[in-house]
Scaffold this active site. Sequence first.
Site, PDB file in Angstrom:
ATOM      1  N   ARG A 162       0.937  -1.205  -0.076  1.00 45.87           N
ATOM      2  CA  ARG A 162      -0.005   0.229   0.116  1.00 45.87           C
ATOM      3  C   ARG A 162       1.009   1.273   0.070  1.00 45.87           C
ATOM      4  O   ARG A 162       0.619   2.309  -0.743  1.00 45.87           O
ATOM      5  CB  ARG A 162      -0.968   0.024   1.232  1.00 45.87           C
ATOM      6  CG  ARG A 162      -2.232  -0.548   0.865  1.00 45.87           C
ATOM      7  CD  ARG A 162      -2.224  -2.054   0.301  1.00 45.87           C
ATOM      8  NE  ARG A 162      -3.404  -2.623   0.385  1.00 45.87           N
ATOM      9  CZ  ARG A 162      -3.888  -3.367   1.303  1.00 45.87           C
ATOM     10  NH1 ARG A 162      -3.208  -3.671   2.440  1.00 45.87           N
ATOM     11  NH2 ARG A 162      -5.307  -3.883   1.238  1.00 45.87           N
ATOM     12  N   TRP A 188      -0.733  -3.094   8.383  1.00 48.48           N
ATOM     13  CA  TRP A 188      -1.265  -2.653   7.265  1.00 48.48           C
ATOM     14  C   TRP A 188      -0.624  -1.049   6.883  1.00 48.48           C
ATOM     15  O   TRP A 188      -0.752  -0.190   7.844  1.00 48.48           O
ATOM     16  CB  TRP A 188      -2.614  -2.803   7.086  1.00 48.48           C
ATOM     17  CG  TRP A 188      -3.009  -4.201   7.142  1.00 48.48           C
ATOM     18  CD1 TRP A 188      -3.392  -5.111   8.198  1.00 48.48           C
ATOM     19  CD2 TRP A 188      -2.804  -5.620   6.245  1.00 48.48           C
ATOM     20  NE1 TRP A 188      -3.835  -6.286   8.124  1.00 48.48           N
ATOM     21  CE2 TRP A 188      -3.386  -6.644   6.855  1.00 48.48           C
ATOM     22  CE3 TRP A 188      -2.358  -5.455   4.826  1.00 48.48           C
ATOM     23  CZ2 TRP A 188      -3.271  -7.968   6.147  1.00 48.48           C
ATOM     24  CZ3 TRP A 188      -2.349  -6.619   4.298  1.00 48.48           C
ATOM     25  CH2 TRP A 188      -2.746  -7.810   4.829  1.00 48.48           C
ATOM     26  N   ASP A 194      -0.271  -5.944  -3.842  1.00 49.02           N
ATOM     27  CA  ASP A 194      -1.626  -5.346  -3.603  1.00 49.02           C
ATOM     28  C   ASP A 194      -2.156  -4.700  -4.808  1.00 49.02           C
ATOM     29  O   ASP A 194      -1.649  -4.240  -5.708  1.00 49.02           O
ATOM     30  CB  ASP A 194      -1.837  -4.800  -2.169  1.00 49.02           C
ATOM     31  CG  ASP A 194      -3.108  -5.360  -1.577  1.00 49.02           C
ATOM     32  OD1 ASP A 194      -4.395  -4.977  -2.064  1.00 49.02           O
ATOM     33  OD2 ASP A 194      -3.147  -5.958  -0.421  1.00 49.02           O
ATOM     34  N   HIS A 200      -6.989  -9.025  -4.771  1.00 48.79           N
ATOM     35  CA  HIS A 200      -6.001  -7.711  -4.705  1.00 48.79           C
ATOM     36  C   HIS A 200      -5.168  -7.723  -5.723  1.00 48.79           C
ATOM     37  O   HIS A 200      -3.983  -7.327  -5.570  1.00 48.79           O
ATOM     38  CB  HIS A 200      -5.395  -7.859  -3.258  1.00 48.79           C
ATOM     39  CG  HIS A 200      -6.519  -7.590  -2.137  1.00 48.79           C
ATOM     40  ND1 HIS A 200      -6.578  -6.305  -1.684  1.00 48.79           N
ATOM     41  CD2 HIS A 200      -6.915  -8.515  -1.275  1.00 48.79           C
ATOM     42  CE1 HIS A 200      -7.332  -6.496  -0.486  1.00 48.79           C
ATOM     43  NE2 HIS A 200      -7.547  -7.539  -0.155  1.00 48.79           N
ATOM     44  N   ASP A 223      -6.772 -13.304   0.619  1.00 44.07           N
ATOM     45  CA  ASP A 223      -8.105 -12.898   1.367  1.00 44.07           C
ATOM     46  C   ASP A 223      -9.034 -11.876   0.509  1.00 44.07           C
ATOM     47  O   ASP A 223      -8.643 -11.466  -0.668  1.00 44.07           O
ATOM     48  CB  ASP A 223      -7.697 -11.818   2.398  1.00 44.07           C
ATOM     49  CG  ASP A 223      -6.550 -10.774   2.180  1.00 44.07           C
ATOM     50  OD1 ASP A 223      -5.893 -10.967   0.880  1.00 44.07           O
ATOM     51  OD2 ASP A 223      -6.657  -9.496   2.479  1.00 44.07           O
ATOM     52  N   GLU A 224      -9.947 -11.487   0.977  1.00 43.22           N
ATOM     53  CA  GLU A 224     -11.061 -10.534   0.332  1.00 43.22           C
ATOM     54  C   GLU A 224     -11.112 -10.761  -1.249  1.00 43.22           C
ATOM     55  O   GLU A 224     -10.960  -9.711  -1.940  1.00 43.22           O
ATOM     56  CB  GLU A 224     -10.509  -9.107   0.642  1.00 43.22           C
ATOM     57  CG  GLU A 224     -10.535  -8.984   2.137  1.00 43.22           C
ATOM     58  CD  GLU A 224     -10.055  -7.652   2.624  1.00 43.22           C
ATOM     59  OE1 GLU A 224     -10.548  -6.951   3.624  1.00 43.22           O
ATOM     60  OE2 GLU A 224      -9.257  -7.175   1.864  1.00 43.22           O
ATOM     61  N   TYR A 277      -3.791  -6.104  14.889  1.00 43.30           N
ATOM     62  CA  TYR A 277      -3.829  -5.262  13.806  1.00 43.30           C
ATOM     63  C   TYR A 277      -3.422  -3.656  14.226  1.00 43.30           C
ATOM     64  O   TYR A 277      -4.031  -3.156  14.719  1.00 43.30           O
ATOM     65  CB  TYR A 277      -5.128  -5.050  13.015  1.00 43.30           C
ATOM     66  CG  TYR A 277      -5.402  -6.151  11.906  1.00 43.30           C
ATOM     67  CD1 TYR A 277      -4.898  -7.317  12.013  1.00 43.30           C
ATOM     68  CD2 TYR A 277      -5.998  -6.019  10.626  1.00 43.30           C
ATOM     69  CE1 TYR A 277      -5.001  -8.207  11.110  1.00 43.30           C
ATOM     70  CE2 TYR A 277      -6.257  -6.721   9.764  1.00 43.30           C
ATOM     71  CZ  TYR A 277      -5.814  -8.134  10.023  1.00 43.30           C
ATOM     72  OH  TYR A 277      -5.918  -9.041   8.896  1.00 43.30           O
ATOM     73  N   PHE A 278      -2.078  -3.667  14.007  1.00 46.40           N
ATOM     74  CA  PHE A 278      -1.345  -2.343  14.391  1.00 46.40           C
ATOM     75  C   PHE A 278      -1.662  -1.031  13.491  1.00 46.40           C
ATOM     76  O   PHE A 278      -1.053  -0.066  13.805  1.00 46.40           O
ATOM     77  CB  PHE A 278       0.097  -2.545  15.026  1.00 46.40           C
ATOM     78  CG  PHE A 278       0.211  -3.839  16.081  1.00 46.40           C
ATOM     79  CD1 PHE A 278      -0.994  -3.971  17.005  1.00 46.40           C
ATOM     80  CD2 PHE A 278       1.398  -4.248  16.421  1.00 46.40           C
ATOM     81  CE1 PHE A 278      -0.812  -4.907  18.067  1.00 46.40           C
ATOM     82  CE2 PHE A 278       1.395  -5.018  17.473  1.00 46.40           C
ATOM     83  CZ  PHE A 278       0.392  -5.440  18.294  1.00 46.40           C
ATOM     84  N   ASP A 279      -2.331  -1.400  12.688  1.00 47.33           N
ATOM     85  CA  ASP A 279      -2.818  -0.204  12.100  1.00 47.33           C
ATOM     86  C   ASP A 279      -4.386   0.423  12.622  1.00 47.33           C
ATOM     87  O   ASP A 279      -4.660   1.310  11.924  1.00 47.33           O
ATOM     88  CB  ASP A 279      -3.129  -0.439  10.467  1.00 47.33           C
ATOM     89  CG  ASP A 279      -3.998  -1.640  10.083  1.00 47.33           C
ATOM     90  OD1 ASP A 279      -4.017  -2.625  11.045  1.00 47.33           O
ATOM     91  OD2 ASP A 279      -4.882  -1.432   9.264  1.00 47.33           O
ATOM     92  N   TRP A 285      -7.657 -13.789  10.645  1.00 54.30           N
ATOM     93  CA  TRP A 285      -7.583 -12.641  10.851  1.00 54.30           C
ATOM     94  C   TRP A 285      -8.990 -12.262  11.172  1.00 54.30           C
ATOM     95  O   TRP A 285      -9.275 -11.256  11.909  1.00 54.30           O
ATOM     96  CB  TRP A 285      -6.936 -11.803   9.750  1.00 54.30           C
ATOM     97  CG  TRP A 285      -7.744 -11.906   8.323  1.00 54.30           C
ATOM     98  CD1 TRP A 285      -7.714 -12.624   7.503  1.00 54.30           C
ATOM     99  CD2 TRP A 285      -8.610 -10.658   7.969  1.00 54.30           C
ATOM    100  NE1 TRP A 285      -8.623 -12.067   6.408  1.00 54.30           N
ATOM    101  CE2 TRP A 285      -9.107 -11.071   6.781  1.00 54.30           C
ATOM    102  CE3 TRP A 285      -8.951  -9.368   8.396  1.00 54.30           C
ATOM    103  CZ2 TRP A 285     -10.271 -10.160   6.190  1.00 54.30           C
ATOM    104  CZ3 TRP A 285      -9.879  -8.665   8.093  1.00 54.30           C
ATOM    105  CH2 TRP A 285     -10.349  -8.905   6.563  1.00 54.30           C
TER     106      TRP A 285
HETATM  107  C1  ACM Z   1      -6.966  -8.968   5.544  1.00 61.65           C
HETATM  108  O1  ACM Z   1      -6.705  -8.006   6.545  1.00 61.65           O
HETATM  109  N1  ACM Z   1      -7.504  -8.546   4.602  1.00 61.65           N
HETATM  110  C2  ACM Z   1      -5.949  -9.866   5.630  1.00 61.65           C
END
Ligand code: ACM
Length: 543
Positions: free
Chosen positions: A157, A458, A186, A258, A319-320, A411-413, A386
């Site tokens: 990102r 992230w 990504d 992604h 993912d996603e 998730y440290f974002d 996750w």
């Molecule tokens: C994720 O947070 N989409 C793995």
Amino acid sequence: MQRRISLIPQPQQLTAADGELDLSTLGAIAADPELRSLAWLLSDLLARGTGLRLTVTGSAAGDAGADNRVLRLALEGERPEDFTTAAEAYRLDVTHEGVDLVAAHPAGIARGIATLRQLLPADALREAPAAAPLVPLVSVADEPRLRWRGVMLDVARHFQPKDFVLKMIDRAWLHRLNVVQLHLTDDQGWRFEVPTRPKLTEIGSWRAETVVGHARDAQGYDGTPHGGHYSVSDLREIASYARERHIMIVPEVNLPGHARAVLAAYPELGAGQNEPVCPTFGVFEEVLEPTQAALDFALEAYTAIGEVFDGPFVHIGGDEVPMTQWESSPVAKALMEQEGLEDVHGVQAWFTRAFCDHLTKMGKRVIGWDEILDGGAPPEAAVAVWRAEAYVKKALAAGHEVLVSPQTHVYFDYYESDGEDEPLRIHGHTPVEKVAAWDPAPPGVDESRILGAQCQLWSEYLPTPRDVEYAAFPRMAVFAEVAWTNPEVRQADSVLDRLEAHLDRLHAMGIGYRPLEGPRPWQRGGTGRRRRFDWESQAPVAE
Ligand code: ACM
């Protein structure tokens, strides 16, 4: 005056005696042949932070000169398998007679060196001599609770320069973490060279601009190109830097979703859309079409990255992956008929199976995000959970090993406090106390099937290394303790009580950590204005 010993992670057993050893009174670092490179690394670190230059000699008695008092690194006992908790166990004794660091595997010596570095004054972690090489007299017997203790860097990102990746490997090492996962691809950028696919870097590794503010509450675009990628030589350097410290790099090539950066470079691998590398953040419908050409591309990318990083794991992402494109795709329909797939989730499973077969043939193990469970995945694939704890049990029931990495805790974002001054974040609330109170093994699960735990950085809203540091520290230090130290040891001495002293180490290393009381005025940045977006109501928070 005796310094208080405040190590993070807390070793499983530590006893301290009065007094200190001055390492400059020792004759040498005496190391078994297999430990020479670690010994020179330690010698180099001591020289940098304290000015002490200890030479490295063989471990045989008499090599070390005069009174034979040495800093000894030695392998003893039956060699455990790689990547086991036993491989990272060590004993460290500091007495007036010298330092004795003993393990059954070089990885254990690497962990013991990290503890020794923390026993030195904080200023010894600086890049030039700033402290005396004094170490308190201690006896440590230590072994991690979990096999995989990781941190994920999202270099896709926002690209993070190679020297920052090396720094983060070093910081992982200092905290006795053993995995750094690199999220290399990504929608917003493809970050590594694949020599046979030049457009990945020519086109896919940069975007024309980036959304300003929160993507769900965009305040326009910044008009500034953002990009970067690692060359094959950069990757080799990262690999050997990590290998020297017994840190495993887990490269992640996130497919078949992604995929906007891939499709900007090679649109023929998609369903005909012609979209640029993505300038904003979220989940996008463009995915790889399930064609032989797209599969060949993916396998080529996995081969390239699997060859550079010699560790046992490759992360396939997964993912996603929206199903919308495949729902209306004649190619997907034909595949489903041909393979007898029940629904479009089977299309993702088709990719997953092919990735696993290929990487297994390369001698690798596969890990993917928990969505790979939705259509089914080969049981030998490990699953990084996750979304929710429920997936830990689901993955274990399907025979997978599990990496516990829930968004709720690691998730440290996510925001570090409710305070008005926090920099813009994606959403969430993960203060350091919440990390400290977390247990990575959900109640009632068989801990032996838990591969480990991992925190995630992230980087949608972490545009620079300074932003990553603020998000990572000190939460990453606390996470390292949660993953390393047994619960009863943690309960006996809260990590939060040792944190203040640990911040001196982070400061000495030049890390832009978040002070416990909140951000400094110039740490309130991020991208654009700091208008919070309320995830629950899906609306900007009123100002
Ligand atoms: C994720 O947070 N989409 C793995």
